[in-house]
Scaffold this motif. Structure first.
Motif, mmCIF file in Angstrom:
data_model
loop_
_atom_site.group_PDB
_atom_site.id
_atom_site.type_symbol
_atom_site.label_atom_id
_atom_site.label_comp_id
_atom_site.label_asym_id
_atom_site.label_seq_id
_atom_site.Cartn_x
_atom_site.Cartn_y
_atom_site.Cartn_z
ATOM 1 N N PRO A 35 34.209 7.907 96.374
ATOM 2 C CA PRO A 35 34.776 9.052 97.091
ATOM 3 C C PRO A 35 35.215 8.642 98.496
ATOM 4 C CG PRO A 35 32.590 9.559 96.203
ATOM 5 C CD PRO A 35 32.780 8.080 96.089
ATOM 6 N N THR A 36 36.083 9.442 99.068
ATOM 7 C CA THR A 36 36.472 9.291 100.461
ATOM 8 C C THR A 36 36.072 10.568 101.198
ATOM 9 O OG1 THR A 36 38.317 8.772 101.932
ATOM 10 C CG2 THR A 36 38.844 10.046 99.958
ATOM 11 N N TRP A 37 36.774 10.921 102.273
ATOM 12 C CA TRP A 37 36.467 12.165 102.967
ATOM 13 C C TRP A 37 36.549 13.315 101.971
ATOM 14 C CZ3 TRP A 37 39.924 15.041 107.023
ATOM 15 C CH2 TRP A 37 39.141 16.005 107.699
ATOM 16 N N THR A 38 35.631 14.252 102.083
ATOM 17 C CA THR A 38 35.487 15.317 101.089
ATOM 18 C C THR A 38 36.669 16.274 101.052
ATOM 19 O OG1 THR A 38 33.115 15.149 101.423
ATOM 20 C CG2 THR A 38 33.862 17.073 100.269
ATOM 21 N N HIS A 41 39.153 14.942 96.331
ATOM 22 C CA HIS A 41 38.195 14.477 95.329
ATOM 23 C C HIS A 41 38.754 13.248 94.612
ATOM 24 C CE1 HIS A 41 40.899 16.681 92.732
ATOM 25 N NE2 HIS A 41 40.542 17.845 93.245
ATOM 26 N N SER A 42 38.202 12.922 93.451
ATOM 27 C CA SER A 42 38.513 11.639 92.817
ATOM 28 C C SER A 42 39.927 11.538 92.270
ATOM 29 C CB SER A 42 37.505 11.352 91.693
ATOM 30 O OG SER A 42 37.511 12.383 90.729
ATOM 31 N N ARG A 43 40.673 12.633 92.250
ATOM 32 C CA ARG A 43 42.071 12.524 91.835
ATOM 33 C C ARG A 43 42.903 11.750 92.854
ATOM 34 N NH1 ARG A 43 44.695 12.440 87.893
ATOM 35 N NH2 ARG A 43 46.149 14.201 88.004
ATOM 36 N N ILE A 44 42.334 11.439 94.013
ATOM 37 C CA ILE A 44 43.012 10.585 94.982
ATOM 38 C C ILE A 44 43.315 9.212 94.373
ATOM 39 C CG2 ILE A 44 40.938 9.584 96.007
ATOM 40 C CD1 ILE A 44 43.965 10.803 98.027
ATOM 41 N N TRP A 45 42.633 8.887 93.258
ATOM 42 C CA TRP A 45 42.832 7.616 92.566
ATOM 43 C C TRP A 45 43.770 7.749 91.374
ATOM 44 C CZ3 TRP A 45 41.341 3.971 95.614
ATOM 45 C CH2 TRP A 45 40.193 4.100 96.397
ATOM 46 N N LYS A 46 44.574 8.795 91.314
ATOM 47 C CA LYS A 46 45.404 9.065 90.136
ATOM 48 C C LYS A 46 46.406 7.950 89.838
ATOM 49 C CE LYS A 46 48.893 11.925 90.440
ATOM 50 N NZ LYS A 46 49.733 13.150 90.632
ATOM 51 N N HIS A 55 42.661 -2.658 81.759
ATOM 52 C CA HIS A 55 42.075 -3.988 81.888
ATOM 53 C C HIS A 55 40.557 -3.974 82.098
ATOM 54 C CE1 HIS A 55 46.186 -5.504 82.455
ATOM 55 N NE2 HIS A 55 46.356 -4.485 83.281
ATOM 56 N N TYR A 56 40.044 -2.870 82.677
ATOM 57 C CA TYR A 56 38.652 -2.831 83.109
ATOM 58 C C TYR A 56 38.031 -1.491 82.745
ATOM 59 C CZ TYR A 56 40.852 -6.301 86.181
ATOM 60 O OH TYR A 56 41.587 -7.343 86.661
ATOM 61 N N ARG A 57 36.708 -1.467 82.818
ATOM 62 C CA ARG A 57 36.017 -0.185 82.794
ATOM 63 C C ARG A 57 36.081 0.393 84.207
ATOM 64 N NH1 ARG A 57 29.576 1.068 82.229
ATOM 65 N NH2 ARG A 57 29.733 3.109 81.221
ATOM 66 N N VAL A 58 36.494 1.652 84.329
ATOM 67 C CA VAL A 58 36.697 2.294 85.625
ATOM 68 C C VAL A 58 35.816 3.534 85.705
ATOM 69 C CG1 VAL A 58 38.370 3.386 87.171
ATOM 70 C CG2 VAL A 58 39.065 1.443 85.749
ATOM 71 N N VAL A 59 35.071 3.649 86.789
ATOM 72 C CA VAL A 59 34.204 4.804 87.018
ATOM 73 C C VAL A 59 34.665 5.496 88.290
ATOM 74 C CG1 VAL A 59 31.840 5.598 87.465
ATOM 75 C CG2 VAL A 59 32.244 3.639 85.925
ATOM 76 N N THR A 60 34.906 6.797 88.202
ATOM 77 C CA THR A 60 35.177 7.615 89.382
ATOM 78 C C THR A 60 34.145 8.731 89.450
ATOM 79 O OG1 THR A 60 36.639 9.222 88.297
ATOM 80 C CG2 THR A 60 37.661 7.196 89.121
ATOM 81 N N TYR A 61 33.916 9.237 90.637
ATOM 82 C CA TYR A 61 33.091 10.441 90.759
ATOM 83 C C TYR A 61 33.466 11.195 92.024
ATOM 84 C CZ TYR A 61 29.906 8.332 94.265
ATOM 85 O OH TYR A 61 29.363 7.776 95.392
#
Length: 290
Positions: A35-38, A41-46, A55-61
């Protein structure tokens, strides 16, 4: 619609606070997008999840206070150490023993503390536009802490909107201003609109609480970064209006990491120049995986 939906999702819990997580793809290393500043939320990584999860296993929260996580107004719940503990709770829940942690802005502080407190869990660290007080702030942002709890001018100009009372009175206007500063590049209408929409999924009470926790000073952060032994990548836009490019330069120096300066980019280069950013991250992940 989303470019890729999670293979699994759920909640991890720590100290009575539920944290919504999602898991995408398979492969090693596992990539933890912090996470970054509240305010978002994690859609900032869309723009990262669809590519990386090929290529990888990716975890967001979602950090406490936004997205699928519980809303929290206790300032201590937003400290960098608390975020590090949250990350461990999520990793334990999804069965990820060791990850490359990627942190944007304040997320770089959370990744740093995660690497400090749990070095055995962090195979690599990526910091994007680190929000660490390693160099003086820009003149426009120099008095943010002093003015935060004071009455705001009427009408406020520019960074005078970074003010608790103004957030309560005109939250959407502040968010619009803030993301205009984060994304100063031309043709940034869509990511700005996305970010403002995400900001409206939380509220000023949460952001004021987050701003109320005690922050480390320059010497503390310098020591924390120098203590990191894991491979490190720092990415910073040369036209960042939120945290000066010099902070990324100093973070790379202190960690002995690789610095990637993205010419002409603002505070969110992973959104505005995702192809270049994703390729730089992919190269780093391949090096860490060896």
């Amino acid at each position: 619609m989303r470019a890729r939906y999670p293979a699994s999702s759920g909640h991890a819990a720590r100290d009575g606070v539920r944290l919504g997580y999602e898991v995408f793809g398979t492969g090693e290393p596992t990539v933890l997008l912090l996470p970054t500043w509240t305010i978002v939320h994690s859609r900032i990584w869309k723009m990262q999840v669809p590519y990386l999860s090929r290529h990888y296993r990716v975890v967001t929260y979602d950090g406490p206070g936004n997205g699928r996580s519980d809303r929290v107004t206790e300032p201590d719940r937003y400290s960098p150490d608390a975020y590090a503990e949250d990350a461990i709770a999520v990793l334990d829940q999804v069965g990820a023993a060791r990850v490359v942690a990627v942190g944007l802005s304040l997320g770089a502080a959370y990744g740093t503390r995660l690497a400090n407190l749990y070095p055995e869990r962090v195979a690599g660290l990526v910091m994007i536009a680190p929000a660490l007080p390693l160099t003086p702030p820009s003149p426009q942002r120099a008095k943010l802490n002093e003015q935060f709890l004071e009455p705001y001018p009427d009408p406020p100009q520019g960074w005078e909107k970074y003010n608790a009372a103004y957030w309560h009175d005109h939250y959407e206007d502040f968010a619009t201003f803030f993301f205009e500063q984060c994304l100063p590049e031309a043709h940034s209408t869509k990511p700005r609109e996305d970010a403002v929409a995400w900001s409206l999924e939380t509220g000023p009470e949460v952001l004021v609480a987050e701003a109320g926790h005690a922050r480390f000073d320059r010497e503390d952060w310098a020591r924390a970064l120098a203590a990191i032994s894991t491979p490190t990548l720092v990415v910073h836009g040369t036209e960042d209006r939120i945290h000066p490019h010099a902070r990324g330069v100093e973070a790379a120096r202190l960690t002995g990491g690789k610095l990637v300066s993205m010419e002409g980019s603002g505070h969110l280069p992973h959104l505005r120049d995702p192809v270049r950013f994703n390729l730089e991250l992919h190269e780093f992940l391949q090096e860490v995986a060896v």
